[in-house]
Design a protein around this motif. Structure first.
Motif, PDB file in Angstrom:
ATOM      1  N   ALA A   1     -15.104 -13.783 -29.323  1.00  0.00           N
ATOM      2  CA  ALA A   1     -14.014 -12.907 -29.774  1.00  0.00           C
ATOM      3  C   ALA A   1     -12.948 -13.676 -30.552  1.00  0.00           C
ATOM      4  CB  ALA A   1     -13.378 -12.198 -28.584  1.00  0.00           C
ATOM      5  N   LEU A   2     -12.936 -14.994 -30.429  1.00  0.00           N
ATOM      6  CA  LEU A   2     -11.956 -15.818 -31.130  1.00  0.00           C
ATOM      7  C   LEU A   2     -12.389 -16.175 -32.551  1.00  0.00           C
ATOM      8  CD1 LEU A   2     -11.080 -18.211 -28.165  1.00  0.00           C
ATOM      9  CD2 LEU A   2      -9.822 -16.174 -28.915  1.00  0.00           C
ATOM     10  N   LEU A   3     -13.625 -15.863 -32.895  1.00  0.00           N
ATOM     11  CA  LEU A   3     -14.144 -16.146 -34.232  1.00  0.00           C
ATOM     12  C   LEU A   3     -13.814 -14.999 -35.183  1.00  0.00           C
ATOM     13  CD1 LEU A   3     -17.707 -17.448 -33.250  1.00  0.00           C
ATOM     14  CD2 LEU A   3     -15.694 -18.831 -33.819  1.00  0.00           C
ATOM     15  N   THR A   4     -13.981 -15.259 -36.474  1.00  0.00           N
ATOM     16  CA  THR A   4     -13.789 -14.186 -37.455  1.00  0.00           C
ATOM     17  C   THR A   4     -14.953 -13.207 -37.349  1.00  0.00           C
ATOM     18  OG1 THR A   4     -15.038 -15.267 -39.223  1.00  0.00           O
ATOM     19  CG2 THR A   4     -12.671 -15.810 -39.053  1.00  0.00           C
ATOM     20  N   VAL A   5     -14.759 -12.030 -37.902  1.00  0.00           N
ATOM     21  CA  VAL A   5     -15.811 -11.013 -37.902  1.00  0.00           C
ATOM     22  C   VAL A   5     -17.064 -11.569 -38.582  1.00  0.00           C
ATOM     23  CG1 VAL A   5     -16.465  -8.743 -38.783  1.00  0.00           C
ATOM     24  CG2 VAL A   5     -14.205  -9.087 -37.786  1.00  0.00           C
ATOM     25  N   ARG A   6     -16.905 -12.238 -39.713  1.00  0.00           N
ATOM     26  CA  ARG A   6     -18.051 -12.785 -40.461  1.00  0.00           C
ATOM     27  C   ARG A   6     -18.761 -13.854 -39.635  1.00  0.00           C
ATOM     28  NH1 ARG A   6     -20.831 -12.448 -45.555  1.00  0.00           N
ATOM     29  NH2 ARG A   6     -19.448 -10.695 -45.719  1.00  0.00           N
ATOM     30  N   GLN A   7     -18.017 -14.736 -38.985  1.00  0.00           N
ATOM     31  CA  GLN A   7     -18.644 -15.769 -38.159  1.00  0.00           C
ATOM     32  C   GLN A   7     -19.431 -15.140 -37.019  1.00  0.00           C
ATOM     33  OE1 GLN A   7     -15.063 -18.003 -37.279  1.00  0.00           O
ATOM     34  NE2 GLN A   7     -15.788 -19.739 -38.501  1.00  0.00           N
ATOM     35  N   ARG A   8     -18.861 -14.138 -36.377  1.00  0.00           N
ATOM     36  CA  ARG A   8     -19.578 -13.449 -35.286  1.00  0.00           C
ATOM     37  C   ARG A   8     -20.855 -12.809 -35.817  1.00  0.00           C
ATOM     38  NH1 ARG A   8     -14.365 -11.642 -33.858  1.00  0.00           N
ATOM     39  NH2 ARG A   8     -14.818  -9.548 -34.608  1.00  0.00           N
ATOM     40  N   GLN A   9     -20.755 -12.174 -36.965  1.00  0.00           N
ATOM     41  CA  GLN A   9     -21.911 -11.511 -37.559  1.00  0.00           C
ATOM     42  C   GLN A   9     -23.028 -12.517 -37.834  1.00  0.00           C
ATOM     43  OE1 GLN A   9     -21.090  -9.852 -41.455  1.00  0.00           O
ATOM     44  NE2 GLN A   9     -22.613  -8.235 -41.165  1.00  0.00           N
ATOM     45  N   ILE A  10     -22.681 -13.634 -38.419  1.00  0.00           N
ATOM     46  CA  ILE A  10     -23.681 -14.650 -38.763  1.00  0.00           C
ATOM     47  C   ILE A  10     -24.273 -15.275 -37.504  1.00  0.00           C
ATOM     48  CG2 ILE A  10     -23.980 -16.922 -39.827  1.00  0.00           C
ATOM     49  CD1 ILE A  10     -22.076 -15.942 -42.073  1.00  0.00           C
ATOM     50  N   ILE A  11     -23.454 -15.582 -36.520  1.00  0.00           N
ATOM     51  CA  ILE A  11     -23.972 -16.156 -35.267  1.00  0.00           C
ATOM     52  C   ILE A  11     -24.904 -15.173 -34.573  1.00  0.00           C
ATOM     53  CG2 ILE A  11     -23.309 -16.753 -32.902  1.00  0.00           C
ATOM     54  CD1 ILE A  11     -21.179 -18.493 -33.981  1.00  0.00           C
ATOM     55  N   GLU A  12     -24.523 -13.917 -34.528  1.00  0.00           N
ATOM     56  CA  GLU A  12     -25.375 -12.910 -33.893  1.00  0.00           C
ATOM     57  C   GLU A  12     -26.720 -12.810 -34.608  1.00  0.00           C
ATOM     58  OE1 GLU A  12     -23.079  -9.303 -33.705  1.00  0.00           O
ATOM     59  OE2 GLU A  12     -21.681 -10.173 -32.265  1.00  0.00           O
ATOM     60  N   MET A  13     -26.687 -12.782 -35.916  1.00  0.00           N
ATOM     61  CA  MET A  13     -27.933 -12.671 -36.672  1.00  0.00           C
ATOM     62  C   MET A  13     -28.821 -13.900 -36.454  1.00  0.00           C
ATOM     63  SD  MET A  13     -26.309 -11.131 -40.189  1.00  0.00           S
ATOM     64  CE  MET A  13     -27.671 -10.274 -40.982  1.00  0.00           C
ATOM     65  N   TYR A  14     -28.224 -15.068 -36.474  1.00  0.00           N
ATOM     66  CA  TYR A  14     -28.999 -16.309 -36.394  1.00  0.00           C
ATOM     67  C   TYR A  14     -29.431 -16.641 -34.958  1.00  0.00           C
ATOM     68  CZ  TYR A  14     -30.419 -21.119 -37.263  1.00  0.00           C
ATOM     69  OH  TYR A  14     -31.150 -22.278 -37.350  1.00  0.00           O
ATOM     70  N   HIS A  15     -28.476 -16.671 -34.044  1.00  0.00           N
ATOM     71  CA  HIS A  15     -28.777 -17.121 -32.687  1.00  0.00           C
ATOM     72  C   HIS A  15     -29.302 -16.014 -31.771  1.00  0.00           C
ATOM     73  CE1 HIS A  15     -27.489 -21.260 -32.981  1.00  0.00           C
ATOM     74  NE2 HIS A  15     -26.395 -20.876 -33.609  1.00  0.00           N
ATOM     75  N   LEU A  16     -28.815 -14.810 -31.946  1.00  0.00           N
ATOM     76  CA  LEU A  16     -29.195 -13.738 -31.020  1.00  0.00           C
ATOM     77  C   LEU A  16     -30.340 -12.877 -31.550  1.00  0.00           C
ATOM     78  CD1 LEU A  16     -25.595 -12.660 -29.886  1.00  0.00           C
ATOM     79  CD2 LEU A  16     -27.095 -14.409 -28.895  1.00  0.00           C
TER      80      LEU A  16
ATOM     81  N   ASP B   1     -32.359 -13.955 -34.188  1.00  0.00           N
ATOM     82  CA  ASP B   1     -33.367 -14.884 -34.712  1.00  0.00           C
ATOM     83  C   ASP B   1     -33.696 -14.667 -36.186  1.00  0.00           C
ATOM     84  OD1 ASP B   1     -34.936 -17.134 -34.255  1.00  0.00           O
ATOM     85  OD2 ASP B   1     -36.720 -15.950 -33.834  1.00  0.00           O
ATOM     86  N   TRP B   2     -32.681 -14.378 -36.982  1.00  0.00           N
ATOM     87  CA  TRP B   2     -32.874 -14.259 -38.427  1.00  0.00           C
ATOM     88  C   TRP B   2     -32.863 -15.660 -39.027  1.00  0.00           C
ATOM     89  CZ3 TRP B   2     -30.317  -9.786 -41.500  1.00  0.00           C
ATOM     90  CH2 TRP B   2     -30.522  -8.564 -40.849  1.00  0.00           C
ATOM     91  N   SER B   3     -33.547 -15.841 -40.135  1.00  0.00           N
ATOM     92  CA  SER B   3     -33.513 -17.114 -40.861  1.00  0.00           C
ATOM     93  C   SER B   3     -32.245 -17.171 -41.710  1.00  0.00           C
ATOM     94  CB  SER B   3     -34.739 -17.257 -41.759  1.00  0.00           C
ATOM     95  OG  SER B   3     -34.647 -16.358 -42.847  1.00  0.00           O
ATOM     96  N   LEU B   4     -31.899 -18.377 -42.145  1.00  0.00           N
ATOM     97  CA  LEU B   4     -30.746 -18.530 -43.028  1.00  0.00           C
ATOM     98  C   LEU B   4     -30.928 -17.701 -44.294  1.00  0.00           C
ATOM     99  CD1 LEU B   4     -30.061 -22.377 -42.771  1.00  0.00           C
ATOM    100  CD2 LEU B   4     -28.947 -20.527 -41.524  1.00  0.00           C
TER     101      LEU B   4
END
Length: 131
Positions: A23-38, A40-43
């Motif tokens: 929740a302390l990250l920006t919306v974009r950072q959360r979006q990218i982390i969710e896509m990548y780590h949660l 499993d999307w590729s870069l």
């Protein structure tokens, strides 16, 4: 340790840190982390979806990861949750061995107290405590 195990540990760590500090990250950072780590999307998949460069995705992941690590370094919530889980596990092990030595009414009272503690710990540790 194999790279597969290292990668799984990293994914688990990032997931934990994200749960505590996302929740302390920006919306974009959360979006990218969710896509990548949660999810499993590729870069490349993330870059295409967000219409940014693959390098921008990589940079955002790195910066967000560094921020999450800084938050953990300062606040130690993940470490505290791990300690809580270990203490709970030890408590339940001891309880299993001593409950037969208590009177029935004491067993009930202790079980109720443990259930209340379990509910409090579950909220703090994200549900990883085993009853």
């Amino acid at each position: 340790m194999s790279s597969s195990t290292d990668n799984m540990d990293e994914v688990t760590r990032m997931g934990d840190l994200y749960d505590f500090y996302g929740a302390l990250l920006t919306v974009r950072q959360r979006q990218i982390i969710e896509m990548y780590h949660l999810e499993d999307w590729s870069l490349s998949e993330i870059a295409e979806s967000l219409e940014i460069s693959r390098q921008a995705v990589h940079d955002q992941l790195r910066r967000a990861g560094e921020q999450l690590e800084q938050y953990e370094s300062a606040l130690q919530l993940r470490a505290a949750a791990r300690g809580q889980r270990e203490a709970w596990s030890h408590l339940m092990s001891v309880w299993t061995h001593v409950k037969q030595e208590l009177a029935s009414s004491s067993q009930v009272a202790m079980a109720e107290a443990l259930q209340l503690l379990f509910q409090k710990l579950t909220g703090f540790t994200g549900g990883d405590v085993d009853a």
